[in-house]
Write a protein that holds these residues in place. Structure first.
Motif, PDB file in Angstrom:
ATOM      1  N   ARG A 243      43.735 -15.765  80.821  1.00 57.80           N
ATOM      2  CA  ARG A 243      42.603 -14.894  80.539  1.00 57.80           C
ATOM      3  C   ARG A 243      41.661 -15.226  82.110  1.00 57.80           C
ATOM      4  O   ARG A 243      40.573 -14.508  82.251  1.00 57.80           O
ATOM      5  CB  ARG A 243      41.922 -15.652  79.587  1.00 57.80           C
ATOM      6  CG  ARG A 243      40.473 -15.221  79.258  1.00 57.80           C
ATOM      7  CD  ARG A 243      39.555 -15.882  77.936  1.00 57.80           C
ATOM      8  NE  ARG A 243      39.043 -16.556  78.131  1.00 57.80           N
ATOM      9  CZ  ARG A 243      39.763 -18.126  77.552  1.00 57.80           C
ATOM     10  NH1 ARG A 243      39.948 -17.904  77.098  1.00 57.80           N
ATOM     11  NH2 ARG A 243      38.815 -19.134  77.536  1.00 57.80           N
ATOM     12  N   TRP A 245      42.312 -14.999  85.200  1.00 55.41           N
ATOM     13  CA  TRP A 245      42.668 -14.520  86.147  1.00 55.41           C
ATOM     14  C   TRP A 245      41.746 -13.278  86.188  1.00 55.41           C
ATOM     15  O   TRP A 245      41.801 -12.204  87.385  1.00 55.41           O
ATOM     16  CB  TRP A 245      44.257 -13.719  85.816  1.00 55.41           C
ATOM     17  CG  TRP A 245      45.305 -14.348  86.912  1.00 55.41           C
ATOM     18  CD1 TRP A 245      45.559 -16.238  85.738  1.00 55.41           C
ATOM     19  CD2 TRP A 245      45.610 -14.879  87.771  1.00 55.41           C
ATOM     20  NE1 TRP A 245      46.284 -17.021  86.940  1.00 55.41           N
ATOM     21  CE2 TRP A 245      46.361 -15.794  88.207  1.00 55.41           C
ATOM     22  CE3 TRP A 245      45.337 -13.895  88.826  1.00 55.41           C
ATOM     23  CZ2 TRP A 245      47.141 -16.178  89.269  1.00 55.41           C
ATOM     24  CZ3 TRP A 245      46.104 -13.746  90.157  1.00 55.41           C
ATOM     25  CH2 TRP A 245      46.883 -15.197  90.176  1.00 55.41           C
ATOM     26  N   HIS A 246      41.547 -12.902  84.454  1.00 57.34           N
ATOM     27  CA  HIS A 246      40.211 -11.554  84.197  1.00 57.34           C
ATOM     28  C   HIS A 246      39.065 -11.839  85.455  1.00 57.34           C
ATOM     29  O   HIS A 246      38.015 -11.269  85.213  1.00 57.34           O
ATOM     30  CB  HIS A 246      40.561 -11.305  83.150  1.00 57.34           C
ATOM     31  CG  HIS A 246      41.838 -10.391  83.177  1.00 57.34           C
ATOM     32  ND1 HIS A 246      42.136  -9.162  82.482  1.00 57.34           N
ATOM     33  CD2 HIS A 246      43.032 -11.039  82.320  1.00 57.34           C
ATOM     34  CE1 HIS A 246      43.020  -9.140  82.112  1.00 57.34           C
ATOM     35  NE2 HIS A 246      43.887 -10.194  82.022  1.00 57.34           N
ATOM     36  N   THR A 247      38.756 -13.454  85.253  1.00 58.54           N
ATOM     37  CA  THR A 247      37.468 -13.660  85.732  1.00 58.54           C
ATOM     38  C   THR A 247      37.892 -13.929  87.544  1.00 58.54           C
ATOM     39  O   THR A 247      36.778 -13.973  88.359  1.00 58.54           O
ATOM     40  CB  THR A 247      37.115 -15.349  85.774  1.00 58.54           C
ATOM     41  OG1 THR A 247      37.969 -16.004  85.901  1.00 58.54           O
ATOM     42  CG2 THR A 247      37.377 -14.932  83.904  1.00 58.54           C
ATOM     43  N   THR A 250      39.912  -8.203  90.486  1.00 57.61           N
ATOM     44  CA  THR A 250      40.053  -6.689  90.592  1.00 57.61           C
ATOM     45  C   THR A 250      41.583  -6.478  90.392  1.00 57.61           C
ATOM     46  O   THR A 250      41.728  -6.318  91.885  1.00 57.61           O
ATOM     47  CB  THR A 250      39.331  -6.025  90.160  1.00 57.61           C
ATOM     48  OG1 THR A 250      37.226  -5.980  89.342  1.00 57.61           O
ATOM     49  CG2 THR A 250      39.576  -4.117  89.317  1.00 57.61           C
ATOM     50  N   PRO A 284      35.139  -3.494  83.848  1.00 58.86           N
ATOM     51  CA  PRO A 284      35.135  -4.554  82.067  1.00 58.86           C
ATOM     52  C   PRO A 284      35.247  -4.004  81.633  1.00 58.86           C
ATOM     53  O   PRO A 284      34.051  -4.876  81.587  1.00 58.86           O
ATOM     54  CB  PRO A 284      35.273  -5.739  83.835  1.00 58.86           C
ATOM     55  CG  PRO A 284      34.082  -5.210  84.387  1.00 58.86           C
ATOM     56  CD  PRO A 284      34.352  -3.535  84.860  1.00 58.86           C
ATOM     57  N   TYR A 306      33.865 -11.928  83.099  1.00 54.80           N
ATOM     58  CA  TYR A 306      35.373 -10.898  83.780  1.00 54.80           C
ATOM     59  C   TYR A 306      34.851  -9.835  84.067  1.00 54.80           C
ATOM     60  O   TYR A 306      34.355  -9.241  83.687  1.00 54.80           O
ATOM     61  CB  TYR A 306      36.098 -10.288  81.632  1.00 54.80           C
ATOM     62  CG  TYR A 306      35.920 -11.120  80.332  1.00 54.80           C
ATOM     63  CD1 TYR A 306      36.683 -12.559  81.399  1.00 54.80           C
ATOM     64  CD2 TYR A 306      35.339 -11.716  79.646  1.00 54.80           C
ATOM     65  CE1 TYR A 306      37.139 -13.293  80.192  1.00 54.80           C
ATOM     66  CE2 TYR A 306      35.259 -12.065  78.917  1.00 54.80           C
ATOM     67  CZ  TYR A 306      36.608 -13.596  79.057  1.00 54.80           C
ATOM     68  OH  TYR A 306      36.155 -14.744  77.648  1.00 54.80           O
ATOM     69  N   ASN A 308      37.893  -8.491  86.132  1.00 55.39           N
ATOM     70  CA  ASN A 308      38.933  -7.301  86.303  1.00 55.39           C
ATOM     71  C   ASN A 308      38.678  -6.005  85.283  1.00 55.39           C
ATOM     72  O   ASN A 308      38.483  -6.320  84.240  1.00 55.39           O
ATOM     73  CB  ASN A 308      40.235  -7.620  85.404  1.00 55.39           C
ATOM     74  CG  ASN A 308      41.503  -7.053  86.284  1.00 55.39           C
ATOM     75  OD1 ASN A 308      41.885  -6.663  87.761  1.00 55.39           O
ATOM     76  ND2 ASN A 308      42.642  -6.845  85.467  1.00 55.39           N
ATOM     77  N   ASP A 310      39.691  -2.508  82.976  1.00 57.90           N
ATOM     78  CA  ASP A 310      40.291  -2.619  81.734  1.00 57.90           C
ATOM     79  C   ASP A 310      41.691  -2.455  81.826  1.00 57.90           C
ATOM     80  O   ASP A 310      43.084  -2.463  81.664  1.00 57.90           O
ATOM     81  CB  ASP A 310      39.344  -2.672  80.641  1.00 57.90           C
ATOM     82  CG  ASP A 310      38.097  -2.743  79.752  1.00 57.90           C
ATOM     83  OD1 ASP A 310      38.811  -4.118  80.206  1.00 57.90           O
ATOM     84  OD2 ASP A 310      37.572  -2.877  79.321  1.00 57.90           O
ATOM     85  N   SER A 331      43.060  -5.238  77.837  1.00 61.27           N
ATOM     86  CA  SER A 331      42.101  -5.597  77.024  1.00 61.27           C
ATOM     87  C   SER A 331      40.841  -4.318  76.384  1.00 61.27           C
ATOM     88  O   SER A 331      40.390  -5.020  76.018  1.00 61.27           O
ATOM     89  CB  SER A 331      41.082  -5.666  78.515  1.00 61.27           C
ATOM     90  OG  SER A 331      41.914  -6.353  79.955  1.00 61.27           O
TER      91      SER A 331
END
Length: 477
Positions: A243, A245-247, A250, A284, A306, A308, A310, A331
């Protein structure tokens, strides 16, 4: 096997690149926007003196393949049983930063009648202790993405071949360094891309190679999997690694499951070459929306932002004028799909559309007419890959519909028989290159960026890959 004592972690890359992060931190993303990617995308560093290509390089033959496992969470634990069950393979050592996981796997293998492997763990660099002490022919890595590069490189330097879960690395300079390290050490590194051994994918590959679709012009693949519940599950991804990595960035983190079979069907690196990549990203929304509806307000995830997108879409062009669409979306709510479609001058194939029991449909001239889709079952039977014909019963019940067992059996067979691997370091680097290249393209508002030629010109040589010739597993001594 010659073993080289490991005393220092990587601090300077063999490519000569300084180790600058394109992914992995918010600061790194800013760096990409400032042009770090411009220093690397499309660049082909010169091959060092004494370094030779690994194209068509066979494994040395092994009577027994001695395997060390690094990373024993959900994926590593499941694959440990598979490795231990392959004829002629022996899991001799297991390692995880959490030592209790190593003990759990060792106990499990003993309970299944296997020899107890040596256990390593407790520290982040425990894998180096394992590599220094054990004589390993193959190291399998199933740790969080951020550790793959260092562990893979260190394993090759220790004298072992390496299979890495997706991706092998997340930065372009790391991909190049893994290519160079493989060429320098003469050790193979390959992406453990199990979906490349899917039954539909391999039949599609054979049909493409036998001209059923005519001249191939376009393909599409990717990874569309609603992971929201798992991403917010406490403990499924240790320390929330996936999770988080999504913070950070992109990027198209994980398109390889769908991209790799399409690239193989197009003979990318084996007569064709991927040359440019252009990325787009949606906003995102998915993870924040899921958290709003299902995650308690006192959960630690509420401190996260977040960023990244979707859905990250990558459009790849090849030197042969073909195009590949590679998608990533984990996501948003949706049924699972790797897309897996290909089309040419005489027909097309589409997976995940429910044509019949195979889940796929096909239309190809002159077999078909009337602009009506046909189910894939009959053609899959006709073009069924020899690996599935030979191993269907053994693979039954193994992970991901048998794909895991097929991957593991085939890798061990090529090592024991002294064959050229189906997947090499160049395939692995190209298939993983959308991770950093999507960052760079997005930083340039979606403009195409060059995909490096990791083969350094050897892509022009047609050669066998996943569409392998049938061979027998050597007898177990």
């Amino acid at each position: 096997m010659q073993t080289t004592s490991i005393t220092t972690p990587d601090t300077k890359l063999a490519t000569g690149f300084s180790r600058r992060s394109v992914l992995g931190s918010a600061a790194a993303v800013g760096g990409a926007a400032l042009g770090i990617g411009a220093l690397t995308a499309g660049a082909t560093p010169a091959r060092a003196a004494g370094q030779r290509t690994m194209v068509n390089q066979p494994f040395e033959a092994h009577e027994i393949v001695r395997i060390g496992l690094i990373g024993l969470g959900n994926r590593g634990f499941g694959m440990a049983r598979g490795w231990a069950d392959i004829p002629g393979a022996q899991v001799v050592a297991v390692c995880d930063i959490r030592a209790d996981r190593a003990t759990r796997v060792a106990d499990d293998l003993v309970a299944r009648g296997k020899t107890r492997p040596k256990e390593y763990g407790g520290k982040r660099d425990s894998f180096k202790q394992m590599l220094n002490r054990e004589e390993l022919d193959l190291v399998y890595i199933a740790t969080p993405w951020e550790f793959h590069y260092d562990q893979a490189r260190t394993s090759m330097l220790a004298g072992a071949h390496v299979a890495v879960e997706l991706p092998i690395a997340t930065e372009l300079n790391e991909l190049w360094d893994l290519v160079n390290t493989s060429e320098m050490t003469r050790k193979h590194l390959l992406l453990a891309e199990n979906c490349s051994y899917g039954r539909n994918e391999l039949a599609m590959l054979k049909m493409a190679h036998e001209g059923v679709f005519g001249d191939i012009t376009h393909g599409a693949g990717g990874y569309l999997h609603d992971l929201r519940a798992l991403l917010f599950n406490d403990g499924y991804y240790t320390d929330d690694w996936r999770r988080l990595w999504h913070t950070r960035s992109t990027a198209s983190f994980y398109p390889m499951h769908g991209l790799a079979p399409i690239a193989a069907a197009m003979d990318v690196n084996r007569g064709d070459r991927a040359v440019t990549l252009a990325a787009t990203a949606t906003a995102p929304r998915g993870l924040a929306d899921y958290r709003e509806r299902f995650v308690p307000r006192d959960h630690r995830s509420w401190k996260e932002e977040y960023i990244n997108g979707d859905r990250i879409s990558c459009e790849i062009t090849t030197s042969g004028g073909r195009t590949i669409s590679a998608e990533h979306n984990v996501s948003q709510p949706r049924p699972y799909s790797r897309i897996n479609s290909i089309e040419g001058s005489r027909g097309l194939f589409e997976d995940y559309v429910g044509g019949d029991s195979t889940g796929a449909r096909v239309y190809a001239e002159p077999l078909h007419s009337g602009d009506t889709w046909r189910g894939f079952k009959a053609l899959r039977q006709e073009f069924d890959h020899w690996l599935w014909k030979e191993l269907e019963d053994d693979a039954s019940g193994s992970g991901h519909g048998g794909m895991d067992y097929i991957l593991q059996w085939r890798l061990i067979q090529t090592m024991r028989a002294g064959l050229v691997p189906d997947i090499d370091v160049y395939d692995s680097a190209m298939w993983c290159s959308p991770v950093p290249l999507s960052v760079e393209s997005l930083a340039k508002n979606g403009k195409p960026v060059e995909i490096p030629d990791f083969t350094r010109g050897n892509w022009r040589k047609p050669r066998v890959g996943l569409d392998s010739r049938q061979t027998e597993m050597p007898p177990v001594p």
